[in-house]
Design a protein around this motif. Sequence first.
Motif, PDB file in Angstrom:
ATOM      1  N   PHE A 154       0.814  -1.209   0.000  1.00  0.00           N
ATOM      2  CA  PHE A 154       0.000   0.000   0.000  1.00  0.00           C
ATOM      3  C   PHE A 154       0.846   1.258   0.000  1.00  0.00           C
ATOM      4  O   PHE A 154       0.462   2.279  -0.541  1.00  0.00           O
ATOM      5  N   SER A 155       2.004   1.189   0.657  1.00  0.00           N
ATOM      6  CA  SER A 155       2.777   2.420   0.805  1.00  0.00           C
ATOM      7  C   SER A 155       3.817   2.586  -0.295  1.00  0.00           C
ATOM      8  O   SER A 155       4.436   3.622  -0.394  1.00  0.00           O
ATOM      9  N   VAL A 156       3.990   1.557  -1.116  1.00  0.00           N
ATOM     10  CA  VAL A 156       4.949   1.673  -2.213  1.00  0.00           C
ATOM     11  C   VAL A 156       4.261   2.347  -3.402  1.00  0.00           C
ATOM     12  O   VAL A 156       3.128   2.008  -3.732  1.00  0.00           O
ATOM     13  N   SER A 157       4.955   3.307  -4.006  1.00  0.00           N
ATOM     14  CA  SER A 157       4.399   3.971  -5.188  1.00  0.00           C
ATOM     15  C   SER A 157       4.122   2.938  -6.284  1.00  0.00           C
ATOM     16  O   SER A 157       4.925   2.035  -6.495  1.00  0.00           O
ATOM     17  N   PRO A 158       2.984   3.059  -6.982  1.00  0.00           N
ATOM     18  CA  PRO A 158       2.677   2.098  -8.048  1.00  0.00           C
ATOM     19  C   PRO A 158       3.822   1.957  -9.052  1.00  0.00           C
ATOM     20  O   PRO A 158       4.095   0.858  -9.534  1.00  0.00           O
ATOM     21  N   VAL A 159       4.467   3.068  -9.347  1.00  0.00           N
ATOM     22  CA  VAL A 159       5.549   3.036 -10.326  1.00  0.00           C
ATOM     23  C   VAL A 159       6.707   2.163  -9.816  1.00  0.00           C
ATOM     24  O   VAL A 159       7.272   1.362 -10.556  1.00  0.00           O
ATOM     25  N   VAL A 160       7.013   2.301  -8.522  1.00  0.00           N
ATOM     26  CA  VAL A 160       8.082   1.489  -7.932  1.00  0.00           C
ATOM     27  C   VAL A 160       7.649   0.015  -7.916  1.00  0.00           C
ATOM     28  O   VAL A 160       8.468  -0.880  -8.161  1.00  0.00           O
ATOM     29  N   SER A 161       6.361  -0.239  -7.676  1.00  0.00           N
ATOM     30  CA  SER A 161       5.847  -1.615  -7.694  1.00  0.00           C
ATOM     31  C   SER A 161       6.097  -2.279  -9.041  1.00  0.00           C
ATOM     32  O   SER A 161       6.429  -3.458  -9.106  1.00  0.00           O
ATOM     33  N   GLY A 162       5.922  -1.518 -10.110  1.00  0.00           N
ATOM     34  CA  GLY A 162       6.189  -2.081 -11.431  1.00  0.00           C
ATOM     35  C   GLY A 162       7.685  -2.260 -11.651  1.00  0.00           C
ATOM     36  O   GLY A 162       8.137  -3.276 -12.172  1.00  0.00           O
ATOM     37  N   LEU A 163       8.435  -1.259 -11.202  1.00  0.00           N
ATOM     38  CA  LEU A 163       9.885  -1.265 -11.427  1.00  0.00           C
ATOM     39  C   LEU A 163      10.563  -2.485 -10.801  1.00  0.00           C
ATOM     40  O   LEU A 163      11.473  -3.064 -11.402  1.00  0.00           O
ATOM     41  N   ILE A 164      10.132  -2.881  -9.611  1.00  0.00           N
ATOM     42  CA  ILE A 164      10.809  -4.011  -8.956  1.00  0.00           C
ATOM     43  C   ILE A 164      10.709  -5.274  -9.803  1.00  0.00           C
ATOM     44  O   ILE A 164      11.641  -6.074  -9.824  1.00  0.00           O
ATOM     45  N   TYR A 165       9.599  -5.454 -10.524  1.00  0.00           N
ATOM     46  CA  TYR A 165       9.479  -6.641 -11.372  1.00  0.00           C
ATOM     47  C   TYR A 165      10.315  -6.509 -12.636  1.00  0.00           C
ATOM     48  O   TYR A 165      10.827  -7.500 -13.150  1.00  0.00           O
ATOM     49  N   VAL A 166      10.453  -5.259 -13.128  1.00  0.00           N
ATOM     50  CA  VAL A 166      11.322  -5.045 -14.286  1.00  0.00           C
ATOM     51  C   VAL A 166      12.766  -5.389 -13.908  1.00  0.00           C
ATOM     52  O   VAL A 166      13.487  -6.031 -14.665  1.00  0.00           O
ATOM     53  N   LEU A 167      13.166  -4.972 -12.701  1.00  0.00           N
ATOM     54  CA  LEU A 167      14.544  -5.242 -12.264  1.00  0.00           C
ATOM     55  C   LEU A 167      14.767  -6.731 -12.024  1.00  0.00           C
ATOM     56  O   LEU A 167      15.886  -7.219 -12.099  1.00  0.00           O
TER      57      LEU A 167
END
Lengths: 303, 292
Positions: free
Chosen positions: B117-130
Amino acid sequence: MRRDSAITCPGELTGSPRSLCEEITMAFLLKQPSVLPGFGLALGFALLYLSLIVLIPLAGLFMKTATLAWDQFWAAVTDPRTVASYQLTFGASLVAAMINAVFGLIIAWVLARYSFPGKKLLDALIDLPFALPTAVAGITLTAVFSVNGWIGRYLEPWGIKVAFTPFGVLVALTFIGLPFVVRTVQPVLQDLETQIEEAAASLGATRWKTITRVILPEVLPALLTGFTSAFARAVGEYGSVVFISGNMPMRTEITPLLIITKLEQYDYAGATAIAVVMLVVSFALLLLINGLQWWSGRRLAAL
Amino acid sequence: MTTTILSVLHRTPRAVSVIGEPFSVRLVLIGLSLAFLGLFLLVPLAVICVEALKQGFGAYIASFQEPDAISAIQLTLLAAGIAVPLNLVFGLAAAWAIAKFEFRSKQVLVTLIDLPFSVSPVVSGLIYVLLFGLQGWLGPWLAEHDIKIIFAVPGIVLATIFVTFPFIARELIPHMQTRGNDEEEAALVLGASGWQVFWRVTLPSIKWSLLYGVILCNARAMGEFGAVSVVSGHIRGETNTMPLHVEILYNEYNYVAAFAVASLLASLSVVTLIAKSLVEWKSSSEAKERLA
């Protein structure tokens, strides 16, 4: 909560044998023995799923950051364009959270204390920003506040431009943060005993004094929780902002958008560095919210 | 008109007690609330309807018959159809462990569940890209075996699972905690098996908060934009969900079609709000029954 020690041998009692593994986890983790089965299975599955979906991917982000040279990391997070995006993101989020604190408190008060036609409908509508997809909110707010929009056209003659300015970012962040304060303060106001207000009034306090000295201190922890939650949500927000902000570097570019821009330019190092900064801020805010909730819960329990 | 408003407002019992506010203050506060909510909630809802129907009903319907729109709707349903059941099983398991047992570091687990909930949606996507992207940790291995996760459907599903992760667990935990363990313990003593207790005792007692969690989880799963946008790659007809389709149409200045698809998502959120009110009403009336 303390249970009778006579029923701590569940295998005998229920006839359901426990695996050795389950016995060991229970012995190590459980503070109190329980007759209920399934602790090992439930906790094991929850931890596995949590690790696979959340913890390992998040750890991957930190590991990626660790591969960056310090200079590279520092250059990415202190680049003037990045710093401008922090200023906009955190500044607009703070102002939006403040607006929501003021109006949220008023709305929560009105919903908790007064009755008027259409109140139920209004109460249900409060959660709309939670339920409405952010992209839909984004294009809609842009349509409302653009120069020919429903509201924008009346602001334009006054020289107020909302869409494609920092003001637009503020509008979007206010919209998505709206339910947080209302939903944390409203239950506290509803549970508040009116007797203490009556006591204050009968002791000669004016209504204003009762509100500022009696009610406000009771509501404060919930208000702060709501304020911080709205702020935390606004800091990470992307979908509703990108449409209304116009995304001009140095002027209306928010930090989450900058991460996406860097990714699209295959600058994975830069994107990761900024993402880590955002993530650390979100963790700090999460801990703060948890602390505030704990404080708020203790205050309520003491009532 | 004024007299009816006056009579309605005066009907509240507090108006005569010592702790009410003067009538004018009430009117100002209610007016302020209505103005703020009208501006931020009602006007946008109205704008969606008006913009979507600007070129008539025919153009509105045509927006959904486009192949890209149909595939976007299908992908959104697929992502939600996978994410919601998985998070439902997780929510039940986590709530069972947290609400029914007292164990070490429980608070840490509760905080970790809230993390997405507290992670920015953009960062949520980025972690899977990484993790799964070509530059990521598993990227080369995945490429070798010809498995596509990022810029493909699995990435979208993963990102959707991540952002909707806490919803059901969060609804269930407090409810199960307040109910306590007495009923389950009684069932066990009477000879029920563990699964029987879960299906016959626990599940019926939490059905409303479970349903509420599923509704919220589904709304977010279908509406997620930021996280999905990072992992999708925006391939039309292949990796576009409904919110991403809205973005593409909007950026092409195809406002009618953009607002038409947006109106579908908006009606989903209105249905969510109605369902939420119904569930709240239903569960509170059941709670009253139990007390009586």
